[in-house]
Design a protein around this motif. Structure first.
Motif, PDB file in Angstrom:
ATOM      1  N   UNK A  23       0.172 -12.119   5.781  1.00  0.00           N
ATOM      2  CA  UNK A  23      -0.926 -11.161   5.688  1.00  0.00           C
ATOM      3  C   UNK A  23      -1.712 -11.263   4.375  1.00  0.00           C
ATOM      4  N   UNK A  24      -1.026 -11.396   3.242  1.00  0.00           N
ATOM      5  CA  UNK A  24      -1.723 -11.334   1.951  1.00  0.00           C
ATOM      6  C   UNK A  24      -1.833 -12.671   1.237  1.00  0.00           C
ATOM      7  N   UNK A  25      -1.107 -13.671   1.669  1.00  0.00           N
ATOM      8  CA  UNK A  25      -1.081 -14.943   0.945  1.00  0.00           C
ATOM      9  C   UNK A  25      -2.448 -15.615   0.800  1.00  0.00           C
ATOM     10  N   UNK A  42      -3.614  -6.977  -8.551  1.00  0.00           N
ATOM     11  CA  UNK A  42      -3.616  -7.354  -7.138  1.00  0.00           C
ATOM     12  C   UNK A  42      -3.556  -6.122  -6.237  1.00  0.00           C
ATOM     13  N   UNK A  43      -2.734  -5.157  -6.618  1.00  0.00           N
ATOM     14  CA  UNK A  43      -2.637  -3.925  -5.821  1.00  0.00           C
ATOM     15  C   UNK A  43      -3.997  -3.242  -5.698  1.00  0.00           C
ATOM     16  N   UNK A  44      -4.768  -3.264  -6.779  1.00  0.00           N
ATOM     17  CA  UNK A  44      -6.096  -2.644  -6.745  1.00  0.00           C
ATOM     18  C   UNK A  44      -7.100  -3.489  -5.977  1.00  0.00           C
ATOM     19  N   UNK A  45      -7.007  -4.811  -6.104  1.00  0.00           N
ATOM     20  CA  UNK A  45      -7.996  -5.707  -5.504  1.00  0.00           C
ATOM     21  C   UNK A  45      -7.822  -5.902  -4.003  1.00  0.00           C
ATOM     22  N   UNK A  49      -2.836  -3.233   0.725  1.00  0.00           N
ATOM     23  CA  UNK A  49      -1.572  -3.861   0.326  1.00  0.00           C
ATOM     24  C   UNK A  49      -0.630  -2.820  -0.266  1.00  0.00           C
ATOM     25  N   UNK A  50       0.634  -3.178  -0.327  1.00  0.00           N
ATOM     26  CA  UNK A  50       1.614  -2.304  -0.973  1.00  0.00           C
ATOM     27  C   UNK A  50       2.519  -3.159  -1.853  1.00  0.00           C
ATOM     28  N   UNK A  51       3.297  -2.497  -2.701  1.00  0.00           N
ATOM     29  CA  UNK A  51       4.127  -3.201  -3.682  1.00  0.00           C
ATOM     30  C   UNK A  51       5.099  -4.189  -3.036  1.00  0.00           C
ATOM     31  N   UNK A  52       5.769  -3.751  -1.986  1.00  0.00           N
ATOM     32  CA  UNK A  52       6.786  -4.598  -1.375  1.00  0.00           C
ATOM     33  C   UNK A  52       6.177  -5.854  -0.740  1.00  0.00           C
TER      34      UNK A  52
END
Length: 101
Positions: A23-25, A42-45, A49-52
């Motif tokens: 999903x995020x890669x 990255x969390x903000x951008x 997304x989430x931490x895990x």
């Protein structure tokens, strides 16, 4: 019992697609091309997304030798992620995939 024999990819982009599946890669890789990455940034951008999920994606990109984790021992201590030479070598293929519409 049959065994599955791994065959090399016939298409150069196939290996990249396997490395960047998730999903995020792809978004993480795209951002790493632009500049070094920091986790909270990255969390903000990356909305949604989430931490895990980010932590797992970053770890998998490290294991694939696309990102290098660098610990900056300054106060406050922080971690940055950089593209490895292998990651940099995949930028042209990634750009080609981005251009397909």
């Amino acid at each position: 019992m049959t065994t599955k024999i791994s065959q090399p990819e016939t298409c150069p982009a196939q290996g990249l697609l396997k490395l960047l599946s998730g999903k995020w890669k792809p978004e993480i890789f795209r951002l790493a091309v632009e500049s070094p990455l920091r986790f909270n940034s990255l969390l903000r951008q990356i909305s949604g997304s989430n931490r895990q999920s980010l932590a797992v994606s970053l770890k998998e990109l490290e294991e694939a030798d696309l990102l290098e984790k660098v610990i900056i021992r300054q106060k406050p201590l922080h971690i940055e992620y950089y593209l490895t030479e292998k990651g940099k070598s995949l930028i042209p293929v990634f750009r080609q995939l981005e251009g397909i519409s």
